[in-house]
Structure formats: C-alpha cells, structure tokens
Write an enzyme that holds these catalytic residues in place. Structure first.
Site, PDB file in Angstrom:
ATOM      1  N   ASP A  39      65.902  10.939  34.793  1.00 49.59           N
ATOM      2  CA  ASP A  39      65.015  10.387  33.761  1.00 49.59           C
ATOM      3  C   ASP A  39      64.619   8.947  34.057  1.00 49.59           C
ATOM      4  O   ASP A  39      65.236   8.264  34.863  1.00 49.59           O
ATOM      5  CB  ASP A  39      65.740  10.405  32.409  1.00 49.59           C
ATOM      6  CG  ASP A  39      65.664  11.764  31.740  1.00 49.59           C
ATOM      7  OD1 ASP A  39      64.898  12.616  32.209  1.00 49.59           O
ATOM      8  OD2 ASP A  39      66.386  11.953  30.744  1.00 49.59           O
ATOM      9  N   LYS A  61      60.487  10.200  31.372  1.00 51.15           N
ATOM     10  CA  LYS A  61      59.499   9.905  30.333  1.00 51.15           C
ATOM     11  C   LYS A  61      59.690   8.450  29.962  1.00 51.15           C
ATOM     12  O   LYS A  61      60.813   8.020  29.762  1.00 51.15           O
ATOM     13  CB  LYS A  61      59.781  10.733  29.076  1.00 51.15           C
ATOM     14  CG  LYS A  61      59.748  12.192  29.303  1.00 51.15           C
ATOM     15  CD  LYS A  61      60.229  12.882  28.034  1.00 51.15           C
ATOM     16  CE  LYS A  61      60.639  14.295  28.342  1.00 51.15           C
ATOM     17  NZ  LYS A  61      61.787  14.747  27.613  1.00 51.15           N
ATOM     18  N   MET A 174      64.817   4.206  20.277  1.00 52.31           N
ATOM     19  CA  MET A 174      63.375   4.375  20.497  1.00 52.31           C
ATOM     20  C   MET A 174      62.535   3.787  19.371  1.00 52.31           C
ATOM     21  O   MET A 174      61.450   4.274  19.087  1.00 52.31           O
ATOM     22  CB  MET A 174      63.021   5.876  20.640  1.00 52.31           C
ATOM     23  CG  MET A 174      63.651   6.520  21.847  1.00 52.31           C
ATOM     24  SD  MET A 174      63.252   8.263  22.008  1.00 52.31           S
ATOM     25  CE  MET A 174      64.443   9.013  20.911  1.00 52.31           C
TER      26      MET A 174
HETATM   27  N1  SAH Z   1      70.548   9.522  25.637  1.00 54.05           N
HETATM   28  C1  SAH Z   1      70.302   8.097  25.523  1.00 54.05           C
HETATM   29  C2  SAH Z   1      69.165   7.781  24.587  1.00 54.05           C
HETATM   30  C3  SAH Z   1      67.824   8.287  25.051  1.00 54.05           C
HETATM   31  S1  SAH Z   1      66.536   7.780  23.980  1.00 54.05           S
HETATM   32  C4  SAH Z   1      71.589   7.386  25.105  1.00 54.05           C
HETATM   33  O1  SAH Z   1      72.558   8.049  24.743  1.00 54.05           O
HETATM   34  O2  SAH Z   1      71.627   6.149  25.173  1.00 54.05           O
HETATM   35  C5  SAH Z   1      66.003   6.284  24.776  1.00 54.05           C
HETATM   36  C6  SAH Z   1      66.364   5.089  23.929  1.00 54.05           C
HETATM   37  O3  SAH Z   1      67.720   4.729  24.136  1.00 54.05           O
HETATM   38  C7  SAH Z   1      65.594   3.836  24.265  1.00 54.05           C
HETATM   39  O4  SAH Z   1      64.314   3.814  23.655  1.00 54.05           O
HETATM   40  C8  SAH Z   1      66.507   2.773  23.661  1.00 54.05           C
HETATM   41  O5  SAH Z   1      66.395   2.738  22.264  1.00 54.05           O
HETATM   42  C9  SAH Z   1      67.878   3.343  23.992  1.00 54.05           C
HETATM   43  N2  SAH Z   1      68.435   2.809  25.236  1.00 54.05           N
HETATM   44  C10 SAH Z   1      68.732   3.484  26.366  1.00 54.05           C
HETATM   45  N3  SAH Z   1      69.296   2.666  27.285  1.00 54.05           N
HETATM   46  C11 SAH Z   1      69.379   1.447  26.715  1.00 54.05           C
HETATM   47  C12 SAH Z   1      69.874   0.179  27.130  1.00 54.05           C
HETATM   48  N4  SAH Z   1      70.425  -0.007  28.341  1.00 54.05           N
HETATM   49  N5  SAH Z   1      69.784  -0.855  26.270  1.00 54.05           N
HETATM   50  C13 SAH Z   1      69.246  -0.704  25.052  1.00 54.05           C
HETATM   51  N6  SAH Z   1      68.761   0.459  24.592  1.00 54.05           N
HETATM   52  C14 SAH Z   1      68.823   1.524  25.413  1.00 54.05           C
END
Ligand code: SAH
Length: 312
Positions: A39, A61, A174
């Site tokens: 991803d 995405k 998000m």
């Molecule tokens: N499965 C992922 C989330 C996917 S949705 C998880 O468990 O973290 C994607 C969202 O995750 C982003 O829009 C943001 O809100 C958050 N996100 C993912 N990585 C991040 C990071 N390193 N720092 C801050 N927010 C993060």
C-alpha cells in the site's frame, strides 16, 4: 511446520512506517515473499527486507485518489497465488484497522487459498507512543473509539460521539482534510472544549505534532505551509497539556546507502534508530527484480538526500 505447509498468502501489517516497529513475524514473511503487494503508506525501505528477486507491486491508495480499486487488488492477489509460492499483502499500520482486511480474507476463502493475518502497530498507538501518553488513562479515559472522517461513495459518515460523551478518547483516521467539519460536529455535541492533537507521520523522520483544542486546531492545521503527510487526530483529555512534552525534531536525515543490500542493512537500521530515514541503493551491486529497479529509481530520483554513503 515446514515451509511447504506454510500459508500461501500473508496479510501483513507494516506498522506506521518505521521499520524498527515491524513485528518479527512481519519481517520473516517479507523475507520469504516471492511477491509483495504493498500500500501507499508502506515505507519502501521495508520492502528491502525481501530478497533481491522478490517482485514488488504498488497497489497503494493515497487518501484522495485511488491507484487500484479494491476488486482489482483482490484479483491481482489471486492471480499471483497461481504463479508465486508466497504472496505478501503488505498494509500500513494494522491490517485490521481501516485496512479492508475482511474483503481480502473473503476472496481468499472463496478461492480456498491458505492465508494468515499478521497484526501491525496501528497509527493511533504509534502516535500516542510519541506523546508519551496512553489511549486510555486511569481516571481520565476508560474507552477509546477508532473512527474515520472519511466518506465512502460520496456519502457523509457522521462520526460516533458516544465515546467522547463518556469522557473517552476518539482517534480519527483519514480525517485531516475534513477536520473543520469534524470539529464542528464535535462542538455541536460536546460543550467542553476538548484537547486535540494531530500527529503527522508518527514515528517517522518527518513526524510533526500539532496540538490545541476542538475550537483552535482547525486554524493551526490550516496555517501549516503544506500538508505534512498522513495524520491521525486524537480527541480527548488524554492529550491535554502535551505541547511542552513532545520532543523537538532532531536533524532531518534522509540517507541513501550505496552497496549490497545485505551489507548495508545494519547501517540503515542504525539510521532509523537515530530518528533518520534510509534507503539502500543496490541497483549496481545486486541483480534485482525489474520491479525493484523501477521503484527504487523513481524513489531515489525524487528524494532530496541529506547524505549519500558508499558502503560495501
Ligand atoms: N491500517 C492503518 C490505517 C489505514 S487508514 C493503521 O492501522 O494505522 C490511513 C490513515 O491512517 C491515514 O490517513 C492516517 O490517518 C493514519 N496513519 C497511517 N500511518 C500514519 C502515521 N505514520 N502517522 C499518522 N497517521 C497515520
């Protein structure tokens, strides 16, 4: 269990982007992978834990564009199981949190393909580790809701405010772009001006924390010169008074290490340990799968490195 009994597909959480926060299991799956479907939010360096022959396929995405539709990703994953022994589906954070995990598990089941799910550190946990706070806190917040400010198929999803009403913590994934609307929603239900922190790129070299309250956070985010990358919003008393506690960013260090991947790996990990970011350029020293050459070349061309090191 011998390798031939191993499942064919691993649905793996890559964590928040820092390779040191991968689980041992995730690392072993990546090392064993014949093909990795990854991803957008996966740090490409993590792919370098795989073999030089591993095929890398970006199915990412970005928050507001779709690179490959979910049904196309599903179809590709099934197709790859026909030609490759071990397929790794690598997702940001934890695949079980806003990771479309059920869609992919259902399709694997329907095709009678063996699989395993490997959890990862989710963004909310990663972010709170950086604030030195808990998502729950004794006497302050007894529950936590993971929610999203995203809307699906152009439909507005109001966020569930039950937890906040009960003095709990709300972690919004998000949601940065829609923050003004989301904060208005909170204000319409909760009279207390709750503390808020937005953590961008948690645990990564370019981590940035903006904190304030429901009434003030929108203006603070709008004042940023540019959007810093993926951000998670934490609302609730657990993020009170954090401003002075967030460590200042160390020098931002983007390092390109040239040489054989296996020889450079320990050095790269040390750079991550010191809060930097590294990638290994082994295009000359190794015979790489063409997809690796292509992805590395594109990445190396667009990265403004602070250091280029020649190792082995
Ligand atoms: N499965 C992922 C989330 C996917 S949705 C998880 O468990 O973290 C994607 C969202 O995750 C982003 O829009 C943001 O809100 C958050 N996100 C993912 N990585 C991040 C990071 N390193 N720092 C801050 N927010 C993060």
């Amino acid at each position: 269990m011998s390798i031939t009994d191993a499942p064919q597909v691993y649905l793996v959480g890559a964590g928040p982007g820092n390779p040191l926060l991968l689980s041992k299991k995730a690392e072993r799956c990546i090392q064993r992978a014949d093909v990795i479907l990854y991803d957008q939010l996966v740090n490409p360096f993590i792919l370098q834990l795989s073999s030089p022959e591993t095929e890398w396929i970006h199915v990412g995405k970005t928050p507001y564009t779709t690179y490959m539709r979910q049904d196309e990703i599903n179809a590709l994953m099934i197709e790859k199981t026909k030609t490759h022994r071990t397929v790794v589906r690598l997702k940001g954070g934890d695949p079980a949190i806003f990771g479309r995990l059920a869609d992919e598990v259902d399709i694997l089941k329907a095709h009678h393909i063996t699989y395993e799910v490997v959890p990862g550190i989710t963004a909310a946990s990663a972010a709170m580790s950086q604030l030195h706070r808990g998502l729950t806190e004794r006497g302050v917040a007894r529950n936590i809701t993971f929610t999203t400010g995203h809307f699906k198929d152009n439909e507005e999803n109001p966020i569930d405010m039950t937890t906040l009403k009960n003095n709990g913590t709300l972690a919004i994934y998000m949601g940065v772009k829609r923050l003004p609307k989301l904060m208005k929603e909170v204000q319409s239900v909760i009279t207390d001006d709750l503390p808020v922190a937005v953590i961008f790129n948690a645990t990564c070299v370019n981590q940035q924390v903006i904190s304030g309250h429901v009434s003030s956070i929108t203006a603070k985010i709008a004042a940023l010169p540019e959007r810093p990358g993926p951000g998670i919003t934490i609302v609730g008393h657990v993020v009170r008074n954090i401003l002075e506690e967030v460590p200042a960013l160390s020098e931002i260090n983007y390092v390109c290490i040239k040489g054989r991947r296996d020889l450079c790996m320990a050095h790269a990990m040390d750079i991550y340990e010191n809060g930097g970011w590294a990638i290994i350029d082994d295009r000359v020293t190794s015979t790489l799968h063409p997809t690796q050459v292509e992805i590395l070349t594109a990445l190396i061309e667009k990265t403004p490195f602070t250091h280029v090191l020649n190792e082995a």
